[in-house]
Design a protein around this motif. Structure first.
Motif, PDB file in Angstrom:
ATOM      1  N   MET A  73       0.857  -1.203   0.000  1.00  0.00           N
ATOM      2  CA  MET A  73       0.000   0.000   0.000  1.00  0.00           C
ATOM      3  C   MET A  73       0.881   1.238   0.000  1.00  0.00           C
ATOM      4  O   MET A  73       1.603   1.491   0.947  1.00  0.00           O
ATOM      5  N   THR A  74       0.842   1.979  -1.093  1.00  0.00           N
ATOM      6  CA  THR A  74       1.674   3.172  -1.208  1.00  0.00           C
ATOM      7  C   THR A  74       0.808   4.426  -1.103  1.00  0.00           C
ATOM      8  O   THR A  74      -0.418   4.342  -1.071  1.00  0.00           O
ATOM      9  N   ARG A  75       1.506   5.572  -1.076  1.00  0.00           N
ATOM     10  CA  ARG A  75       0.755   6.838  -1.058  1.00  0.00           C
ATOM     11  C   ARG A  75      -0.121   6.972  -2.299  1.00  0.00           C
ATOM     12  O   ARG A  75      -1.240   7.451  -2.233  1.00  0.00           O
ATOM     13  N   GLY A  76       0.436   6.561  -3.427  1.00  0.00           N
ATOM     14  CA  GLY A  76      -0.317   6.613  -4.685  1.00  0.00           C
ATOM     15  C   GLY A  76      -1.601   5.807  -4.597  1.00  0.00           C
ATOM     16  O   GLY A  76      -2.649   6.239  -5.078  1.00  0.00           O
ATOM     17  N   ASP A  77      -1.509   4.632  -3.966  1.00  0.00           N
ATOM     18  CA  ASP A  77      -2.701   3.801  -3.812  1.00  0.00           C
ATOM     19  C   ASP A  77      -3.766   4.527  -2.994  1.00  0.00           C
ATOM     20  O   ASP A  77      -4.944   4.497  -3.318  1.00  0.00           O
TER      21      ASP A  77
ATOM     22  N   VAL B 207      -5.282   7.193  -5.230  1.00  0.00           N
ATOM     23  CA  VAL B 207      -6.174   6.632  -6.255  1.00  0.00           C
ATOM     24  C   VAL B 207      -7.470   6.130  -5.626  1.00  0.00           C
ATOM     25  O   VAL B 207      -8.570   6.411  -6.104  1.00  0.00           O
ATOM     26  N   THR B 208      -7.331   5.401  -4.494  1.00  0.00           N
ATOM     27  CA  THR B 208      -8.530   4.855  -3.849  1.00  0.00           C
ATOM     28  C   THR B 208      -9.412   5.982  -3.322  1.00  0.00           C
ATOM     29  O   THR B 208     -10.640   5.943  -3.446  1.00  0.00           O
TER      30      THR B 208
ATOM     31  N   ALA C 121     -11.118   7.568  -6.212  1.00  0.00           N
ATOM     32  CA  ALA C 121     -12.180   6.675  -6.700  1.00  0.00           C
ATOM     33  C   ALA C 121     -13.403   6.761  -5.794  1.00  0.00           C
ATOM     34  O   ALA C 121     -14.538   6.827  -6.279  1.00  0.00           O
ATOM     35  N   ALA C 122     -13.155   6.792  -4.468  1.00  0.00           N
ATOM     36  CA  ALA C 122     -14.284   6.897  -3.536  1.00  0.00           C
ATOM     37  C   ALA C 122     -15.004   8.225  -3.732  1.00  0.00           C
ATOM     38  O   ALA C 122     -16.238   8.291  -3.712  1.00  0.00           O
TER      39      ALA C 122
ATOM     40  N   LEU D 110     -15.160   9.911  -6.512  1.00  0.00           N
ATOM     41  CA  LEU D 110     -15.886   9.795  -7.778  1.00  0.00           C
ATOM     42  C   LEU D 110     -17.225   9.077  -7.565  1.00  0.00           C
ATOM     43  O   LEU D 110     -18.274   9.525  -8.041  1.00  0.00           O
ATOM     44  N   VAL D 111     -17.168   7.975  -6.803  1.00  0.00           N
ATOM     45  CA  VAL D 111     -18.394   7.216  -6.556  1.00  0.00           C
ATOM     46  C   VAL D 111     -19.390   8.069  -5.778  1.00  0.00           C
ATOM     47  O   VAL D 111     -20.585   8.119  -6.109  1.00  0.00           O
TER      48      VAL D 111
ATOM     49  N   LEU E 273     -20.952  10.469  -8.020  1.00  0.00           N
ATOM     50  CA  LEU E 273     -21.966   9.852  -8.888  1.00  0.00           C
ATOM     51  C   LEU E 273     -23.312   9.759  -8.174  1.00  0.00           C
ATOM     52  O   LEU E 273     -24.360  10.004  -8.763  1.00  0.00           O
ATOM     53  N   TYR E 274     -23.261   9.397  -6.867  1.00  0.00           N
ATOM     54  CA  TYR E 274     -24.515   9.342  -6.114  1.00  0.00           C
ATOM     55  C   TYR E 274     -25.179  10.721  -6.097  1.00  0.00           C
ATOM     56  O   TYR E 274     -26.376  10.852  -6.326  1.00  0.00           O
TER      57      TYR E 274
ATOM     58  N   LEU F 176     -26.346  11.625  -9.837  1.00  0.00           N
ATOM     59  CA  LEU F 176     -27.341  10.811 -10.544  1.00  0.00           C
ATOM     60  C   LEU F 176     -28.548  10.438  -9.697  1.00  0.00           C
ATOM     61  O   LEU F 176     -29.535   9.941 -10.210  1.00  0.00           O
ATOM     62  N   TRP F 177     -28.455  10.671  -8.404  1.00  0.00           N
ATOM     63  CA  TRP F 177     -29.595  10.320  -7.567  1.00  0.00           C
ATOM     64  C   TRP F 177     -30.389  11.556  -7.157  1.00  0.00           C
ATOM     65  O   TRP F 177     -30.902  11.645  -6.052  1.00  0.00           O
TER      66      TRP F 177
END
Lengths: 119, 181
Positions: free
Chosen positions: A1-5, A8-9, A12-13, A15-16, A19-20, A23-24
């Motif tokens: 598990m790096t800083r980049g990870d 990115v994670t 991504a969270a 972004l999700v 989206l809620y 779109l909701w």
């Protein structure tokens, strides 16, 4: 598990979550509904004026109610009352039908598109 | 893929390189995982663990982006032939998902220097896969506005399965490195 990870994670969270939020929002409200009685030409009903409609199907009268930009089945001479239980329809694309009496209602949006395409 | 050697004089004999063989092995492994997963019942259409993604990520970290792309696309091709979905809508969705995830990895691969490990790539690949698949599904098969309400849920699953397969991929890579030491 790096800083980049982590980055990115985290992105991504975010972004999700975005989206809620995006779109909701419940979809675009519809201004008109298309009411179809089997065997008759479909007609368009504006949702900006409150009123009640009575339609005559093969089993008898089905009543619809338009109020506050929404439409619903209030009564239908069918057994299961699936159409009445569908409740208020307000958003573009929402659909309810009384199949025994051949009455269907769909709220129309800006652009009419297909529900699904099968090959 | 790395160009095979051409032996002069005796016609054109293309000898697969060591990397070609590894790619074939990894693709075979990915197809196996793909088939095993296809047998699992899933609660929601479009959601599955995506464990074949693990193989793609391991290929990426060991052999680079091009190998990962080959493994991923060979997996979709081989898997669809074995499942009987070749050239069906399922296959089209599979290909678009794989192509999108490979595309995302191609963009992210140069970032390796900035310290992404299997987990980061896996999350990116999973989101790319779901995004590409959903885009094609929406454009070609179900262009209904209500479909968009499904996207956040699907992306949530993509994030979770991406993290999960990233953890597995990291463990696999550590195992392989320990083995090679």
């Amino acid at each position: 598990m790096t800083r980049g990870d982590f980055l990115v994670t985290g992105a991504a969270a975010a972004l999700v979550a975005g989206l809620y939020l995006a779109l909701w929002d419940g979809g675009a409200p519809g201004a008109r509904a298309r009411v179809t009685v089997s065997g008759e030409a479909p007609r368009t009903v504006a949702l900006d004026r409150d009123r009640r409609l009575t339609l005559d199907g093969p089993l008898g009268p089905t009543t619809l109610e338009v109020r506050d930009g929404r439409i619903r089945f209030t009564a239908s001479p069918c057994r299961k009352k699936v159409c009445v239980r569908a409740g208020w329809l307000a958003r573009a694309g929402e659909f309810a039908a009384c199949l025994p009496n051949g009455v269907s209602v769909q709220v129309l949006g800006a652009a009419r598109r297909f529900d699904a395409i099968n090959y | 893929m790395a160009a095979g050697e051409v032996t002069p004089g005796s016609g054109r004999i293309v000898r697969p390189s060591r990397e070609d063989q590894l790619v074939a092995w990894l693709a075979a492994l990915a197809i196996t995982v793909h088939l095993a997963e296809a047998a699992l019942p899933m609660p929601l259409p479009g959601v599955k663990p995506g464990l074949a993604n693990v193989v793609t990520i391991v290929s990426l970290l060991h052999l680079g982006w091009r190998a990962a792309a080959w493994v991923s696309l060979l997996r979709v091709l081989g898997g669809s032939l074995l499942l009987g979905t070749f050239l069906t809508p399922t296959f089209i969705l599979s290909v678009s998902g794989a192509a999108a995830s490979v595309g995302v990895l191609a963009l992210a691969w140069p970032l390796a220097r900035h310290g992404l490990s299997g987990l980061g790539y896996s999350v990116l690949a999973a989101l790319g896969h779901m995004g590409g698949q959903f885009g094609v599904a929406f454009a070609l098969f179900i262009p209904h506005p209500a479909m968009l309400h499904l996207l956040p849920i699907l992306m949530t699953f993509a994030l979770l399965t991406g993290i999960m397969s990233g953890i597995i991929a990291t463990a696999v890579i550590q195992g392989v490195r320990a083995e090679n030491r």
